[in-house]
Design an enzyme around this catalytic site. Structure first.
Site, PDB file in Angstrom:
ATOM      1  N   ASP A   6       0.894  -1.428  -0.140  1.00  0.00           N
ATOM      2  CA  ASP A   6      -0.194   0.041  -0.013  1.00  0.00           C
ATOM      3  C   ASP A   6       1.002   1.268   0.189  1.00  0.00           C
ATOM      4  O   ASP A   6       1.392   1.783   1.091  1.00  0.00           O
ATOM      5  CB  ASP A   6      -0.910   0.024   1.159  1.00  0.00           C
ATOM      6  N   ASN A   9       0.631   8.308   0.119  1.00  0.00           N
ATOM      7  CA  ASN A   9       1.155   9.742  -0.012  1.00  0.00           C
ATOM      8  C   ASN A   9       2.577   9.896   0.778  1.00  0.00           C
ATOM      9  O   ASN A   9       3.493  10.555   0.326  1.00  0.00           O
ATOM     10  CB  ASN A   9       0.160  10.627   0.324  1.00  0.00           C
ATOM     11  N   LYS A  13       3.118   0.913   3.179  1.00  0.00           N
ATOM     12  CA  LYS A  13       2.997  -0.163   4.233  1.00  0.00           C
ATOM     13  C   LYS A  13       2.835  -1.541   3.393  1.00  0.00           C
ATOM     14  O   LYS A  13       2.576  -1.752   2.295  1.00  0.00           O
ATOM     15  CB  LYS A  13       1.468  -0.346   4.837  1.00  0.00           C
ATOM     16  N   TYR A  93     -19.260   4.222  -8.921  1.00  0.00           N
ATOM     17  CA  TYR A  93     -18.648   5.276  -9.392  1.00  0.00           C
ATOM     18  C   TYR A  93     -19.184   5.632 -10.756  1.00  0.00           C
ATOM     19  O   TYR A  93     -19.354   4.771 -11.691  1.00  0.00           O
ATOM     20  CB  TYR A  93     -17.017   5.148  -9.448  1.00  0.00           C
ATOM     21  N   GLY A 100      -9.859   5.802  -6.979  1.00  0.00           N
ATOM     22  CA  GLY A 100      -8.565   5.400  -6.394  1.00  0.00           C
ATOM     23  C   GLY A 100      -8.652   3.860  -6.191  1.00  0.00           C
ATOM     24  O   GLY A 100      -9.243   3.488  -5.255  1.00  0.00           O
ATOM     25  N   ALA A 101      -7.509   3.189  -6.565  1.00  0.00           N
ATOM     26  CA  ALA A 101      -7.143   2.008  -6.191  1.00  0.00           C
ATOM     27  C   ALA A 101      -7.377   1.899  -4.549  1.00  0.00           C
ATOM     28  O   ALA A 101      -7.545   0.693  -4.359  1.00  0.00           O
ATOM     29  CB  ALA A 101      -5.752   1.622  -6.881  1.00  0.00           C
ATOM     30  N   ASP A 102      -6.422   2.884  -3.745  1.00  0.00           N
ATOM     31  CA  ASP A 102      -6.637   2.595  -2.480  1.00  0.00           C
ATOM     32  C   ASP A 102      -7.874   2.592  -1.930  1.00  0.00           C
ATOM     33  O   ASP A 102      -8.438   1.917  -0.872  1.00  0.00           O
ATOM     34  CB  ASP A 102      -5.523   3.953  -1.694  1.00  0.00           C
ATOM     35  N   ARG A 103      -8.758   3.457  -2.350  1.00  0.00           N
ATOM     36  CA  ARG A 103     -10.073   3.490  -1.861  1.00  0.00           C
ATOM     37  C   ARG A 103     -10.898   2.290  -2.273  1.00  0.00           C
ATOM     38  O   ARG A 103     -11.664   1.675  -1.341  1.00  0.00           O
ATOM     39  CB  ARG A 103     -10.966   4.735  -2.499  1.00  0.00           C
ATOM     40  N   THR A 125      -3.022  11.690   4.539  1.00  0.00           N
ATOM     41  CA  THR A 125      -2.907  12.844   4.105  1.00  0.00           C
ATOM     42  C   THR A 125      -3.805  13.889   3.683  1.00  0.00           C
ATOM     43  O   THR A 125      -4.265  14.800   3.932  1.00  0.00           O
ATOM     44  CB  THR A 125      -1.758  13.044   2.939  1.00  0.00           C
TER      45      THR A 125
END
Length: 245
Positions: A6, A9, A13, A93, A100-103, A125
């Protein structure tokens, strides 16, 4: 074995998981961007790692650095992108692949941990606040500046508001406390307003993670679970689904 990454910004991790054991977490760690070369030491400790599955919001340069580090070990690098559906989560969406891939991974991680409706909050961030209904539909969400980004924005764009360390107060009586309290109340207010949309649903809960989560978690008057590494939980769920199929 698989390395899950992961790349956020400010920090990267990672988990090492064993696909033969339901993607159970064997080791984990966190690296500041400046120390990303130490990721090579991780794969040296686990020579059975053959794949990396990850999300990256840190930009192309970070993705290239990680790919170079792992290339010497012949590790396949796979960056996740949002899709229409995965692991019981359906993406509503307007342009699903632009989420976003993280979301996306955090939503999947939340679904793996909680099968009721939930509000998925990642406080870093930036703070993301995403709605997931009982059936696993991603309904939409917010992106707002994180706590420290709010503080720096005030200091950088106003003539008389300093970048100072204040304390939270319900009735701030100095400028530093007013800034700190305002930023924390803004985070909590956004979360509670979004949660109101699912509060009537059975077992509705807020899953809250991220480095700044502890700074405003105590202000939230909603059902709450603090969960670290939602993105990595989501990546692990994706890996489990791949091997189950």
């Amino acid at each position: 074995m698989i390395l899950l990454v992961d790349a956020g910004n400010t920090r990267v991790k990672w988990w090492v998981v064993d696909e033969a054991a339901q993607a159970n977490n064997l080791a984990e760690g966190v690296l500041e961007h400046a120390r990303i070369d130490e990721l090579q030491h991780v794969v040296e400790r686990f020579p059975a790692v053959t794949r990396m599955v990850g999300t990256n919001v840190a930009g192309d340069a970070m993705a290239e650095r990680i790919a170079r580090l792992l290339a010497s070990r012949s590790i396949t690098v796979e960056w996740v992108r949002a899709s229409l559906q995965c692991c019981g989560v359906r993406n509503h969406y307007a342009a699903p692949t632009q989420l976003g891939a993280d979301r996306w991974a955090a939503l999947i991680g939340a679904r793996a941990l909680h099968h009721g409706a939930c509000l998925v909050v990642s406080a870093g961030t930036a703070t993301t606040v995403d709605l997931l209904d009982t059936d696993g539909n991603f309904l939409g969400g917010l992106i707002i500046p994180g706590v420290d980004l709010m503080r720096h924005s005030l200091a950088g764009n106003t003539a008389q508001l300093p970048l100072a360390s204040g304390r939270f107060s319900m009735q701030p009586r100095c400028t530093a406390d007013a800034i700190e309290s305002g930023c924390l109340q803004a985070q909590a207010g956004a979360v509670e307003r979004m949660f109101a949309q699912i509060a009537h649903l059975p077992d509705a809960c807020c899953l809250l993670g991220g480095g700044a989560a502890g700074r405003f978690a105590g202000l939230l008057d909603i059902p709450l679970q603090k969960v670290d590494n939602l993105v990595l939980h989501g990546l692990a769920a994706m890996v489990r689904e791949q091997y189950a199929g």
